[in-house]
Design a protein around this motif. Structure first.
Motif, PDB file in Angstrom:
ATOM      1  N   ARG A 164       0.905  -1.067   0.041  1.00 18.62           N
ATOM      2  CA  ARG A 164       0.028  -0.023  -0.046  1.00 18.62           C
ATOM      3  C   ARG A 164       0.851   1.291   0.144  1.00 18.62           C
ATOM      4  N   GLN A 165       1.866   1.376   0.869  1.00 19.62           N
ATOM      5  CA  GLN A 165       2.880   2.733   0.811  1.00 19.62           C
ATOM      6  C   GLN A 165       3.370   2.816  -0.277  1.00 19.62           C
ATOM      7  N   LYS A 166       4.088   1.721  -1.187  1.00 17.75           N
ATOM      8  CA  LYS A 166       4.730   1.844  -2.536  1.00 17.75           C
ATOM      9  C   LYS A 166       3.738   2.452  -3.562  1.00 17.75           C
ATOM     10  N   LYS A 167       2.535   1.972  -3.671  1.00 18.99           N
ATOM     11  CA  LYS A 167       1.458   2.399  -4.482  1.00 18.99           C
ATOM     12  C   LYS A 167       1.822   1.978  -6.137  1.00 18.99           C
ATOM     13  N   ASP A 168       2.209   1.119  -5.946  1.00 20.34           N
ATOM     14  CA  ASP A 168       3.044   0.598  -7.576  1.00 20.34           C
ATOM     15  C   ASP A 168       2.176  -0.771  -7.828  1.00 20.34           C
ATOM     16  N   LYS A 169       1.084  -0.599  -8.791  1.00 18.81           N
ATOM     17  CA  LYS A 169       0.076  -1.479  -9.239  1.00 18.81           C
ATOM     18  C   LYS A 169       0.850  -2.832  -9.735  1.00 18.81           C
ATOM     19  N   GLY A 170       1.649  -2.488 -10.524  1.00 21.05           N
ATOM     20  CA  GLY A 170       2.321  -3.730 -11.258  1.00 21.05           C
ATOM     21  C   GLY A 170       3.210  -4.532 -10.208  1.00 21.05           C
ATOM     22  N   HIS A 171       3.808  -3.718  -9.123  1.00 21.15           N
ATOM     23  CA  HIS A 171       4.805  -4.685  -8.434  1.00 21.15           C
ATOM     24  C   HIS A 171       3.592  -5.294  -7.458  1.00 21.15           C
ATOM     25  N   ALA A 172       2.566  -4.671  -7.011  1.00 26.72           N
ATOM     26  CA  ALA A 172       1.654  -5.391  -6.163  1.00 26.72           C
ATOM     27  C   ALA A 172       0.927  -6.407  -6.742  1.00 26.72           C
ATOM     28  N   MET A 173       0.712  -6.418  -8.101  1.00 27.07           N
ATOM     29  CA  MET A 173       0.094  -7.540  -8.809  1.00 27.07           C
ATOM     30  C   MET A 173       1.088  -8.921  -8.819  1.00 27.07           C
TER      31      MET A 173
END
Length: 114
Positions: free
Chosen positions: A66-75
């Motif tokens: 959540r802190q990174k806010k990087d959708k690709g990484h989160a996926m």
């Protein structure tokens, strides 16, 4: 014993849709097993496996994603975590065709087969 249908989904944004699908599955006499892969908010209903557990299985905490806010990484993290959980909980024979929201289907299926 009823068959289990596993749903991988973002319950923070698509919770109503997954609740509807879960109800239809259960009406047909199957057991719905829900794994939350949503990152940005709280689920609209309680899953069998929560997003924090999925994130940790993928090698990172939900707070960090959540802190990174990087959708690709989160996926990528959530796909890896979902695959790890599915491998541990279900045999290959139990998996027919999962319904996945935004999860990388080819990547998840390849992970399950390794």
């Amino acid at each position: 014993m009823s068959k289990i249908v596993v749903l991988f989904g973002s319950l923070d944004t698509k919770g109503k849709d997954y609740a509807f699908v879960k109800e239809r599955i259960e009406e047909k006499g199957f057991q719905a097993f829900v794994i939350d892969v949503g990152v940005m908010g709280e689920p609209l209903f309680k899953p069998d496996i929560n997003a924090d557990t999925v994130a940790k299985a993928g090698g990172e905490s939900l707070v960090s994603l959540r802190q990174k806010k990087d959708k690709g990484h989160a996926m990528a993290v959530m796909t890896k975590g979902a695959a790890e959980i599915a491998k541990k909980r279900f045999t290959r024979k139990a998996i027919s065709m999962p319904y996945l929201g935004w999860v990388d289907l080819p990547g998840l299926l390849l992970s399950l087969l390794q």
